[in-house]
Design a protein around this motif. Structure first.
Motif, short mmCIF file in Angstrom:
data_model
loop_
_atom_site.label_atom_id
_atom_site.label_comp_id
_atom_site.label_asym_id
_atom_site.label_seq_id
_atom_site.Cartn_x
_atom_site.Cartn_y
_atom_site.Cartn_z
N GLN A 210 9.31 40.80 -42.40
CA GLN A 210 7.94 40.41 -42.73
C GLN A 210 7.78 38.88 -42.74
OE1 GLN A 210 5.72 43.96 -45.21
NE2 GLN A 210 6.25 42.11 -46.31
N ALA A 211 8.88 38.15 -42.88
CA ALA A 211 8.80 36.69 -42.85
C ALA A 211 8.95 36.13 -41.44
CB ALA A 211 9.88 36.08 -43.76
N THR A 212 9.30 36.97 -40.49
CA THR A 212 9.52 36.50 -39.12
C THR A 212 8.52 37.14 -38.15
OG1 THR A 212 11.19 38.22 -38.73
CG2 THR A 212 11.97 36.07 -39.50
N GLY A 213 7.37 37.54 -38.67
CA GLY A 213 6.31 38.05 -37.82
C GLY A 213 6.01 39.52 -37.97
N GLY A 214 6.83 40.26 -38.69
CA GLY A 214 6.54 41.66 -38.92
C GLY A 214 5.35 41.84 -39.83
N ASP A 247 17.49 32.54 -30.75
CA ASP A 247 17.41 33.59 -29.72
C ASP A 247 17.17 34.98 -30.30
OD1 ASP A 247 17.96 31.65 -27.71
OD2 ASP A 247 20.11 31.82 -28.17
N THR A 248 16.50 35.04 -31.44
CA THR A 248 16.08 36.33 -31.99
C THR A 248 14.56 36.41 -31.91
OG1 THR A 248 16.04 35.40 -34.24
CG2 THR A 248 18.05 36.54 -33.54
N GLY A 249 14.04 37.62 -31.93
CA GLY A 249 12.61 37.82 -31.75
C GLY A 249 11.79 37.42 -32.96
N GLY A 250 10.47 37.54 -32.80
CA GLY A 250 9.57 37.17 -33.88
C GLY A 250 9.37 35.67 -33.94
N ALA A 251 8.92 35.19 -35.07
CA ALA A 251 8.64 33.77 -35.25
C ALA A 251 8.60 33.45 -36.74
CB ALA A 251 7.31 33.39 -34.60
N VAL A 252 8.95 32.22 -37.06
CA VAL A 252 8.77 31.69 -38.42
C VAL A 252 7.75 30.57 -38.32
CG1 VAL A 252 9.85 30.58 -40.39
CG2 VAL A 252 11.12 32.31 -39.11
N THR A 253 6.59 30.77 -38.92
CA THR A 253 5.51 29.79 -38.91
C THR A 253 4.96 29.66 -40.32
OG1 THR A 253 3.71 31.38 -38.52
CG2 THR A 253 4.90 30.57 -36.57
N THR A 254 4.12 28.65 -40.53
CA THR A 254 3.49 28.54 -41.85
C THR A 254 2.66 29.77 -42.13
OG1 THR A 254 1.66 27.29 -40.87
CG2 THR A 254 3.45 26.03 -41.88
N THR A 256 3.35 33.03 -41.08
CA THR A 256 4.20 34.16 -41.47
C THR A 256 4.76 33.96 -42.87
OG1 THR A 256 6.27 33.27 -40.52
CG2 THR A 256 4.85 34.55 -39.06
N VAL A 257 5.07 32.72 -43.23
CA VAL A 257 5.59 32.44 -44.57
C VAL A 257 4.48 32.58 -45.60
CG1 VAL A 257 6.64 30.68 -46.05
CG2 VAL A 257 7.46 31.00 -43.70
N THR A 258 3.29 32.10 -45.30
CA THR A 258 2.15 32.28 -46.21
C THR A 258 1.91 33.75 -46.48
OG1 THR A 258 1.07 30.24 -45.50
CG2 THR A 258 -0.32 31.90 -46.52
N ALA A 259 1.92 34.55 -45.42
CA ALA A 259 1.67 35.99 -45.58
C ALA A 259 2.67 36.61 -46.55
CB ALA A 259 1.73 36.69 -44.23
N GLN A 260 3.94 36.26 -46.40
CA GLN A 260 4.95 36.85 -47.28
C GLN A 260 4.86 36.30 -48.70
OE1 GLN A 260 6.68 39.42 -47.03
NE2 GLN A 260 7.85 39.16 -48.93
N LEU A 261 4.47 35.03 -48.85
CA LEU A 261 4.30 34.47 -50.19
C LEU A 261 3.23 35.24 -50.97
CD1 LEU A 261 4.48 30.62 -49.64
CD2 LEU A 261 6.03 32.01 -51.01
N LEU A 262 2.20 35.72 -50.27
CA LEU A 262 1.10 36.42 -50.93
C LEU A 262 1.41 37.88 -51.18
CD1 LEU A 262 -1.88 34.95 -48.88
CD2 LEU A 262 -1.21 34.35 -51.21
N PRO A 289 10.66 24.04 -34.45
CA PRO A 289 10.44 25.41 -33.97
C PRO A 289 11.10 26.43 -34.89
CG PRO A 289 11.12 23.97 -32.17
CD PRO A 289 11.31 23.19 -33.43
N ASP A 290 10.32 27.44 -35.31
CA ASP A 290 10.82 28.51 -36.18
C ASP A 290 11.44 27.97 -37.46
OD1 ASP A 290 10.10 30.82 -34.65
OD2 ASP A 290 11.72 30.35 -33.26
#
Length: 581
Positions: A210-214, A247-254, A256-262, A289-290
């Motif tokens: 959920q922190a990497t785009g899920g 080289d793993t899928g998804g993304a770490v962005t502000t 995705t991190v905001t979503a998980q913080l909430l 990046p990420d």
């Protein structure tokens, strides 16, 4: 291997770099991706690998397992993952911390030792206990599990004594990370800001991908075929960088991190057994990046009480979904309701709770039969199995040739199944034992916090200046300008909503009031709703009491964990300024 054939660095040390501790996550729930543990161990450097296997529903499942066999009660998947993961951790010097011990951490620790001997990997295994308060009694009738949410003190004690695998029962999800960080950096129990920073990092990691785009509102921008799992680079001051292996899928962005913080939070104060973290002090910034940096987190003393999660078997439930196709859907629904209610009356055993829900999924002049059909869902609950089983299934089957035209159901009605109820209780922190059982068998008692403070509601922060009045607006889905993440907190649901830009925040903070929220989500109209403002995250967090009835295990509604309430909200239309669109 290092340290005389054991995993990890010398006893008391964890990381290879004293200035940063790299902690990864390989599980967000019992049933998460099986290969994630191997992927995290082989994908890049780590000092500690955590795994979160416990949720409210999981505790009920493990409680039923323990009823069948007292030797069970832990997440058996984790033991299977260790069959090759233990050797990989040994090769790479990675320590493992997990709450997979569930209701029987000592049993899982013993089984890990047996596994280690079988695969030829010497390992020091410790565990944490004291959370299981069932024997204390006084919890009420039918309680199956009663477990306190412990902090990270026991984990830290085990790691400082040289443990390479630490197994816990019920601890807070974030404690897996904060306990490891406290051990590595030597933090004191009153290092509130440092602990709070690690708790926030742990909260971001705890739900895995959920922190990497899920489960992310704006998922279309990233490759989610197989998102990587997150990791945190934690510094001595409690700040961190959230990232993932290359080289793993998804993304770490502000985002995705905001979503998980909430996710599954309430107000600005996030209380835990070690520290109360201030969500309203969190600052996020891109760090490459990420990579997203988390800093500025302030902490306060923890509350004087500890939360205890209680689960019990609440009774029996059953459901039947009738398919209504074509014309006269409302008349067909009225007919089957009338017929079923008459059958209940004739049996003399109407279920204690009967709920009907008509989902108008049908489309006029549809090109396929499925698109021409609506779904009428009947859910019943009762203390006795017969009332939800034979009475309901018998009545539904007997209507097959005697009801509305086109009668059929999505699946044959069954005998019913037991459902659970989750409740939260609170006990003084000093009344909860917290024991680290070290690898050599020594027992170390973890004292309760020396200083506590009852969390008070944070003062309402000032709202940003609204957008200039008089601009053109367009009727459009809220989700075009805002993301959302929702989840369950016992019988309550939380819906976090954040704006993607500063201008969007200036509009959202004023437009999405509690009244507007209730209007957009009619299921919340008669329920208590609180709004919490988090300006640094450009976010609003809504807490809806009672939306989930008696909790996820009770399966009281169509979406029992409120996972999609946020996406429902984003789909609703508002008058949005055109400058934002």
């Amino acid at each position: 291997m290092t340290d005389g054939g054991h995993i990890g660095a010398s006893p008391g040390g964890i990381g290879t770099r004293p200035d940063v501790l790299r902690i990864g996550n390989a599980s967000g729930f019992y049933g998460d991706r099986f290969d994630a543990l191997r992927e995290m161990l082989t994908g890049g450097p780590l000092d500690v690998l955590t795994g979160d296997y416990l949720a409210e529903l999981t505790m009920l499942i493990l409680g039923r397992d323990r009823l069948k066999d007292p030797a069970r009660g832990y997440a058996r998947t984790f033991l299977r993952q260790l069959e090759d993961g233990l050797g990989l951790a040994a090769e790479r010097g990675v320590r493992i911390v997990t709450n997979a011990g569930g209701l029987h951490p000592a049993g899982l620790a013993d089984d890990i030792r047996e596994l280690a001997a079988r695969v030829g990997v010497p390992v020091r295994v410790a565990h944490v206990e004291g959370d299981d308060l069932l024997a204390r009694g006084g919890w009420g009738e039918g309680v199956l599990t009663a477990n306190a949410y412990l902090g990270g003190g026991g984990i830290a004690a085990c790691l400082r004594a040289g443990a390479e695998v630490v197994v816990t029962g019920r601890v807070t999800d974030a404690a897996l990370v904060s306990g490891a960080a406290a051990a590595h950096f030597g933090w004191r129990p009153d290092d509130w800001d440092r602990l709070a920073g690690a708790v926030i990092a742990g909260h971001v990691l705890e739900c895995g991908a959920q922190a990497t785009g899920g489960n992310y509102s704006f998922f279309g921008a990233h490759d989610l075929r197989r998102p990587g799992f997150p990791l945190a680079e934690i510094a001595d001051d409690g700040s961190s960088v959230i990232t993932k292996h290359p080289d793993t899928g998804g993304a770490v962005t502000t985002g995705t991190v905001t979503a998980q913080l909430l996710y599954e939070t309430t107000g600005a104060r996030y209380p835990g057994p070690d520290v109360t973290a201030r969500l309203d002090t969190v600052r996020l910034a891109p760090d490459g990046p990420d990579r997203v940096r988390i800093e500025g987190v302030r902490g306060e003393p923890p509350p004087p009480t500890v939360k205890v999660g209680l689960t019990r078997l609440g009774g029996w439930r059953n459901e039947v979904t009738f398919v209504l196709t074509g014309l006269d859907v409302d008349l067909k629904a009225d007919l089957v309701r009338t017929q079923m209610e008459a059958a209940f009356a004739a049996s003399g055993r109407r279920p204690a709770e009967v709920r009907w829900q008509l989902a108008r999924t049908d489309h006029p002049d549809a090109a396929t039969e499925e698109e021409a059909s609506a779904l009428l869902r009947l859910v019943v609950r009762d203390a006795g199995q017969e009332a939800v089983g034979r009475v309901v299934s018998g009545a539904a089957v007997e209507l097959a040739l005697a009801s509305y035209p086109g009668f059929h159901v999505t699946a044959p009605p069954g005998k019913g199944s037991p459902y659970g109820v989750f409740e939260a209780a609170y006990v003084p922190a000093g009344d909860v034992p917290h024991t680290a059982v070290l690898a050599d068998g020594r027992r170390v008692e973890i004292p309760p916090p020396g200083t506590t403070r009852e969390p008070a509601p944070a003062p309402e922060p000032p709202l940003p200046a609204p957008l200039p009045p008089g601009g053109a607006t367009r009727r459009a889905p809220l989700g075009l300008v805002a993301g959302a993440r929702s989840g369950d907190k016992g019988g309550a649901a939380n819906v976090g909503v954040w704006a993607r830009t500063d201008e969007g925040w200036r509009w959202l903070a004023h437009a999405l009031t509690v009244e507007k929220f209730r209007q957009l989500l009619p299921e919340t109209r008669d329920l208590p709703v609180e709004r919490h403002v988090l300006p640094r995250l450009r976010a609003l967090n809504f807490v809806v009491e009672g939306l989930l009835g008696e909790g996820v295990a009770a399966q009281a509604r169509f979406d029992p964990q409120a996972k999609a309430v946020g996406e429902w909200l984003r789909s609703r239309h508002m008058d949005i300024p055109e400058v934002l669109l």
